[in-house]
Design an enzyme around this catalytic site. Structure first.
Site, PDB file in Angstrom:
ATOM      1  N   GLU A   1       0.948  -1.153  -0.015  1.00 14.38           N
ATOM      2  CA  GLU A   1      -0.028  -0.146  -0.042  1.00 14.38           C
ATOM      3  C   GLU A   1       0.815   1.237  -0.088  1.00 14.38           C
ATOM      4  O   GLU A   1       0.541   2.233  -0.579  1.00 14.38           O
ATOM      5  CB  GLU A   1      -0.991  -0.137   1.287  1.00 14.38           C
ATOM      6  CG  GLU A   1      -1.994   1.016   0.970  1.00 14.38           C
ATOM      7  CD  GLU A   1      -3.084   0.678   2.073  1.00 14.38           C
ATOM      8  OE1 GLU A   1      -3.309  -0.357   2.664  1.00 14.38           O
ATOM      9  OE2 GLU A   1      -4.045   1.709   2.325  1.00 14.38           O
TER      10      GLU A   1
ATOM     11  N   GLU B   1       0.543  11.249  10.977  1.00 12.86           N
ATOM     12  CA  GLU B   1       1.218  10.754  12.296  1.00 12.86           C
ATOM     13  C   GLU B   1       1.906   9.588  12.358  1.00 12.86           C
ATOM     14  O   GLU B   1       3.063   9.360  12.852  1.00 12.86           O
ATOM     15  CB  GLU B   1       0.159  10.822  13.405  1.00 12.86           C
ATOM     16  CG  GLU B   1      -0.396  12.295  13.759  1.00 12.86           C
ATOM     17  CD  GLU B   1      -1.225  12.546  12.629  1.00 12.86           C
ATOM     18  OE1 GLU B   1      -1.935  12.213  11.725  1.00 12.86           O
ATOM     19  OE2 GLU B   1      -1.142  14.315  12.467  1.00 12.86           O
TER      20      GLU B   1
END
Lengths: 342, 389
Positions: free
Chosen positions: B240, B371
């Protein structure tokens, strides 16, 4: 696609790196302040890699590409070496490109590589190159004076101007003795434009080196400084800023190298890439230095810690050309053409 | 150094452009935009027939053994054309994982159909209470003879309403630490007990909430070992993150420049000559170039035998964050008309800037939030101590 350096480039980079690690620790940088120039270091550096390495071999130079020079500048920037490599390399190449009128000055530099040569990234005003980098010590200076690209060859004059980056800066009269016109009109403008883009590219390399080294200092401090019972680098608000800065510096390094590579390999893209590299390296170096100073807490604000040396120069070096916002406008000209006359 | 992808990629790029000229029409792009379903089964099948779902695969799977630079060229062209590629992206992730962890029988069952573009896959990891902390999922799979019985709810199951399978992570063991009690399944979406509810997004994309009530699947649909689902998912996440190139930001930048160069204000001046406009476009071009370089670097690391972990995170972080900021700048740059949407005849840049602004926000969230990327960069890249989260 190949992002690796050649074996030869590796050798040059590691030779320059170990020379500078040995000869230019930060106490040498501090000792050079406020003058911003170390003659002993420069003359030793020139024995290793003088600025004429970027002059074509057929003219007696080293035949180094702009990319080779950019890699050297990254190393110079990372230790804040108080030497005029960027400006001297650009001046030498501009003289080499000017043919006959530039020969005399170039021959002097080839014979005595440690002679300080410089390049004025800003156009002169009224016959004076103001705030000329290494102006206080340069014998040879290449500058754009009105419609003329000129070289002046004479004794350095002009007092060092006190400044943020402890840079070697002075005003230089271009209309006195020792002035030679290299070109005028469109040819001069084109020659100056190319030299300026080379200057932007090499300064980008120096800023990338500065940013990377500042980041390393900040990371090292964050690993070792303990507060609330843990290294401060384990706190996310500290780690986050350092991660952002690391990303900017990596991006700036790739872009500076791409611009330098394009000088010979993708000439049409060189001008916009040089402007992009300069703008982005400015942003990355300043961000890295700012974050790295900040993680030091109060100590970062003291003169004892080295990070202040980086912080001041990150802001100051890009200003040798002027307001970076103006750089965005110049990039726009390179990308979209000039604003239509009304 | 050489910053060109190379002649092989250039040749493939030309091939992809020809393919797109023939197989991708404006109506398909418009339909994907209108419905929010960024997938077109006919186009997906055409990509499959072309062999490009298995473009990097070894010949034994019918693959074309293309290198990472060729893949970058393929992705670049699909992005620049605005092709609906969600189904392609999701199917490739699932297929790559199946190839590495599934049994020969499973590979024979799923891969030929998936790689031909006959079927399409979706991902079922996230749940209402489990986003970045995927290992905390509550959906369960309980063994019953040769079958598994699945109960629970998944969130953001994009394409579930048009896909054939969902690659579903379920808890199979409550007596071990959370990462060690998970198992992966490939659940047929036409199984009894599955409900699919649309979830509409600010970017206009449609995603789904999917509900599973006593859904029974045979053990054939279990991918990888029991309780080793975390490892399976880690394999999938690698695909991904890796191998990106140009992005939506490059396409919209080109559209915005073309618009600004060809549009005049009432006073007769060209939009591109407005300093606020040209400077913003110049800055965005710089960010796009950096994003491209960071993306191409991941391909370079992969092409030279490395695993581009930190490099991939830097690209994902930078492209998503800068695109989000630049999209906001571009909307502002268009002034009062910047709010006009696609469909309004007067919308500047045909509304694509306004759309980019709404879409960009999700890029900082999906595929690992900014994050999460920063944590990877800080810990694995910079060697900072692991954070207490």
């Amino acid at each position: 696609m190949d992002l690796n350096l050649t074996d030869e480039q590796h050798e040059v980079v590691s030779a320059v790196r170990s020379f500078l690690a040995d000869r230019c620790p930060t106490d040498v940088v501090r000792a050079s302040e406020p003058d911003g120039y170390d003659a002993v270091l420069w003359s030793a550096f020139c024995e290793l890699a003088g600025p004429t390495i970027g002059v074509p071999e057929k003219l007696g130079g080293g035949g180094a590409s702009l990319l080779d020079l950019e890699l050297v500048c990254e190393q110079i920037g990372s230790v804040l070496a108080p030497v005029p490599f960027v400006e001297a390399a650009v001046a030498c190449r501009a003289l080499a490109a000017s043919g006959d009128p530039g020969t005399r000055a170039l021959d002097r530099l080839l014979a005595e590589p440690a002679t300080v040569a410089t390049f004025a990234p800003r156009r002169a005003a009224g016959g004076t190159a103001t705030l000329l980098p290494f102006g206080p010590v340069a014998r040879v200076a290449v500058a754009m004076d009105g419609d003329e690209l000129v070289v002046v060859d004479g004794d350095a004059d002009g007092a060092v101007r006190a400044n943020l980056g402890s840079s070697s800066l002075a005003d230089r009269d271009l209309r006195g003795a020792g002035r030679t016109v290299l070109a005028d009109g469109d040819i001069a403008r084109a020659g100056f434009g190319l030299a300026l883009d080379e200057w932007r590219t090499l300064t980008s390399g120096a800023l990338v080196g500065l940013g990377g080294a500042a980041l390393d200092i900040g990371v090292e401090y964050a690993k070792n400084r303990v507060q609330f019972g843990a290294p401060i680098g384990s706190y996310q608000s500290i780690a986050r800023d350092l991660a952002d800065a690391a990303t900017l510096v990596d991006g700036a390094r790739l872009l500076a190298r791409e611009a330098a590579w394009a000088r010979t390999e993708d000439e049409e893209q060189f001008a916009p890439l040089a402007s992009m590299a300069f703008g982005f390296a400015t942003r990355a170096a300043r961000r890295a230095a700012n974050v790295a100073l900040h993680v030091h807490g109060g100590y970062g604000f003291t003169l004892e810690y080295d990070i202040q040396l980086y912080y001041r120069r990150a802001q100051a070096w890009p200003l040798r050309l002027g307001d970076p916002r103006r750089g965005a406008a110049e990039l726009a000209d390179a990308l979209f053409g000039p604003v239509e006359a009304r | 150094m050489d910053f060109r992808l190379g002649p092989k990629s250039d040749a493939f790029r030309a091939e992809v452009r020809d393919f797109l000229d023939e197989h991708l029409d404006d109506e398909t792009i418009e339909r994907a935009h209108r419905t929010g379903t960024n997938h077109d089964q006919e186009f997906h099948r055409a990509i499959g027939r072309q062999g490009w779902l298995a473009a990097t695969w070894p010949a034994e799977y019918g693959g074309q053994e293309r290198d990472p630079f060729e893949m970058t060229a393929l992705r670049d062209e699909l992005r620049l054309a605005g092709a609906p590629t969600d189904g392609m992206g999701l199917s490739v992730i699932v297929c790559q994982t199946i190839r590495r962890v599934a049994t020969e029988e499973q590979k024979a069952d799923f891969l030929p159909r998936a790689l031909a573009g006959e079927i399409c896959m979706s991902l079922g990891y996230s749940e209402p209470d489990s986003g970045s902390d995927v290992a905390s999922i509550k959906t369960t799979a309980v063994r019953d003879g040769d079958e598994w019985v699945i109960n629970g709810q998944k969130m953001f199951t994009t394409l579930a309403h048009v896909a054939d399978y969902v690659f579903l992570l379920a808890r199979t063991n409550h007596d071990v630490p959370k990462h060690k009690g998970l198992t992966m399944f490939l659940v047929p979406l036409d199984s009894p007990g599955i409900e699919i509810h649309p979830v509409h997004t600010v970017g206009g994309e449609r995603t789904n909430a999917t509900f599973y009530t006593d859904v029974r699947v045979s053990d054939h649909y279990r991918i990888g070992e029991v309780d080793r689902g975390w490892d399976v998912m880690t394999v999938a996440l690698t695909f991904e993150r890796g191998g990106f190139g140009l992005s939506e930001a490059d396409r919209v930048w080109e559209q915005a420049v073309a618009w600004a160069e060809s549009t005049r204000r009432p006073d007769g001046t060209r939009v591109i000559d407005d300093p606020y406009v040209r400077e913003r476009l110049a800055v965005m071009r710089t960010n796009n170039e950096v994003a491209r370089l960071l993306a191409y670097r991941t391909s370079f690391v992969a092409a030279t035998g490395g695993m581009p972990g930190v490099e991939g995170s830097m690209h994902k972080l930078f492209y998503a964050e800068s695109m989000t900021a630049d999209a906001a700048e571009l909307v502002d740059m268009l002034g009062a008309e910047g709010v006009l949407q696609r469909g309004d005849g007067e919308a500047p840049v045909d509304g694509w800037v306004e759309h980019l602004f709404r879409h960009a926000a999700v890029t900082t969230i999906y595929g690992g939030t900014s994050e999460m990327q920063r944590s990877i960069i800080a810990e694995r890249g910079l060697g900072l101590p692991r954070s207490g989260r």
